[in-house]
Design an enzyme around this catalytic site. Structure first.
Site, short mmCIF file in Angstrom:
data_model
loop_
_atom_site.label_atom_id
_atom_site.label_comp_id
_atom_site.label_asym_id
_atom_site.label_seq_id
_atom_site.Cartn_x
_atom_site.Cartn_y
_atom_site.Cartn_z
N LYS A 45 0.53 -4.88 0.56
CA LYS A 45 -0.44 -3.96 -0.18
C LYS A 45 -0.21 -2.64 0.73
O LYS A 45 -0.12 -2.69 1.89
CB LYS A 45 -1.87 -4.56 0.07
CG LYS A 45 -3.04 -3.75 -0.30
CD LYS A 45 -3.03 -3.02 -1.74
CE LYS A 45 -3.79 -1.89 -1.88
NZ LYS A 45 -3.89 -1.28 -3.27
N CYS A 128 -0.86 7.39 -4.61
CA CYS A 128 -2.44 6.58 -4.87
C CYS A 128 -3.34 7.35 -5.67
O CYS A 128 -3.69 8.22 -5.24
CB CYS A 128 -2.94 5.96 -3.65
SG CYS A 128 -4.57 5.05 -4.02
#
Ligand SMILES: C=Cc1c(C(=O)O)[nH]c(=O)[nH]c1=O
Length: 309
Positions: A45, A128
């Protein structure tokens, strides 16, 4: 038949892995990918310097033809993932993803990784879409050039970038012109298609809580955009910059198409979340069947060989 790929001197003897964000928040999830038949690697992650709780739930939801998410970069902090990949890097080549909220954070994390015993590959996430108030860096070509310039002044280990999808041919030209100026080991394309909206037909409500329901979409619905970004960048990037194809993979034929567009590795997000790590062996079996049907014995036989009319 062999399913091999090479990035930065690392030999992968299976070409599938998870997409950052899926099955990679905890060491338990990471171990499931590490040991999954058909998976040749894993990515953690995306990490920030310290723990982040992320956005309020519901923040990841299934929707027709895929998923929508606005996780908000929840993660256990860089040390957690750095420890994991250092412990496991003898098993197979591994990817460590980072996504600092500022250039300072990204550079600090890379200094720490440079000084560490991790000798695998770093995926610098420049895409992101879900941190409120933070733009996707890779949509700003000057900012992308600026951070890569600073990174490569000190970082000497293999590094690649995670890119958002582009939707304009000139943007493919512009981002490739930036990336070709740096000794990148790879690019991973695409990240989710940012800031989409999905509506629950029962409640006439958005499907996720953060950002008024706006979130990144993945899964079947994004495959055409994913294939276009893999193809466009393969045609424009230095051959030394390898490509991890991500987006819309749910069958072996989808993996095959990413390779046809030029991918060296292929990663799975949404459909891994839905099906679990057993998906890797299914995808590998289906890919081998597709290759057998076409008479191919290795990925090199058809990688990048998309036919035009
Ligand atoms: C790292 C944050 C990301 C997230 C997130 O944590 O919200 N979701 C995505 O679809 N892509 C990302 O890159």
């Amino acid at each position: 038949t062999t399913l091999t790929a090479n990035i930065a001197g690392f030999e992968f003897d299976d070409i599938l892995l998870n997409a950052a964000g899926v099955y990679c928040m905890t060491t338990e999830e990471l171990d499931q990918v590490l040991t999954a038949p058909g998976a040749g690697s894993l990515v953690t992650k995306s990490a920030t310097p310290s723990f982040r709780a992320g956005n309020p739930a519901p923040r990841f939801t299934k929707m027709p033809l895929g998923s929508i998410n606005s996780m908000g970069l929840p993660n256990n902090g860089l040390d957690y993932y750095l420890d994991y990949v250092i412990t496991k890097q003898a098993v197979k080549p591994l990817f460590l993803s980072i996504a600092g909220l500022t250039k300072t954070d990204n550079l600090a994390m890379l200094h720490q990784i440079q000084a560490s015993n991790f000798n695998g590959l770093v995926e610098l996430n420049l895409s992101c879409p879900n941190v409120p108030g933070k733009p996707q860096t890779a949509y700003d070509f000057d900012a992308t050039r600026a951070i890569l310039t600073e990174v490569f002044q000190f970082y000497t280990k293999p590094l690649g970038v995670k890119l958002p999808p582009y939707f304009d041919i000139v943007h493919f030209d512009m981002v490739a012109a930036v990336l070709n100026d740096f000794p990148l080991a790879f690019v991973n394309t695409i990240n989710s298609i940012g800031n989409a909206l999905a509506i629950d037909p029962e409640t006439d409500s958005v499907m996720i809580a953060p950002k008024g329901g706006f979130g990144g979409i993945g899964g079947e619905i994004v495959k055409p955009t994913a294939l276009a970004n893999v193809r466009a960048l393969r045609l424009r990037l230095n051959p030394a910059i390898k490509i991890i194809g991500t987006g819309g993979v749910q069958t072996g034929r989808d993996v095959y198409e990413h390779i046809l567009c030029g991918a060296d590795l292929v990663s799975v997000g949404t459909n891994l979340a839905f099906e679990g790590p057993a998906i890797f062996d299914r995808l590998k079996t289906e890919l081998l069947a597709e290759m057998a049907k076409k008479g191919y014995r290795s990925l090199a036989d058809f990688r990048g060989n998309l036919q035009t009319l």
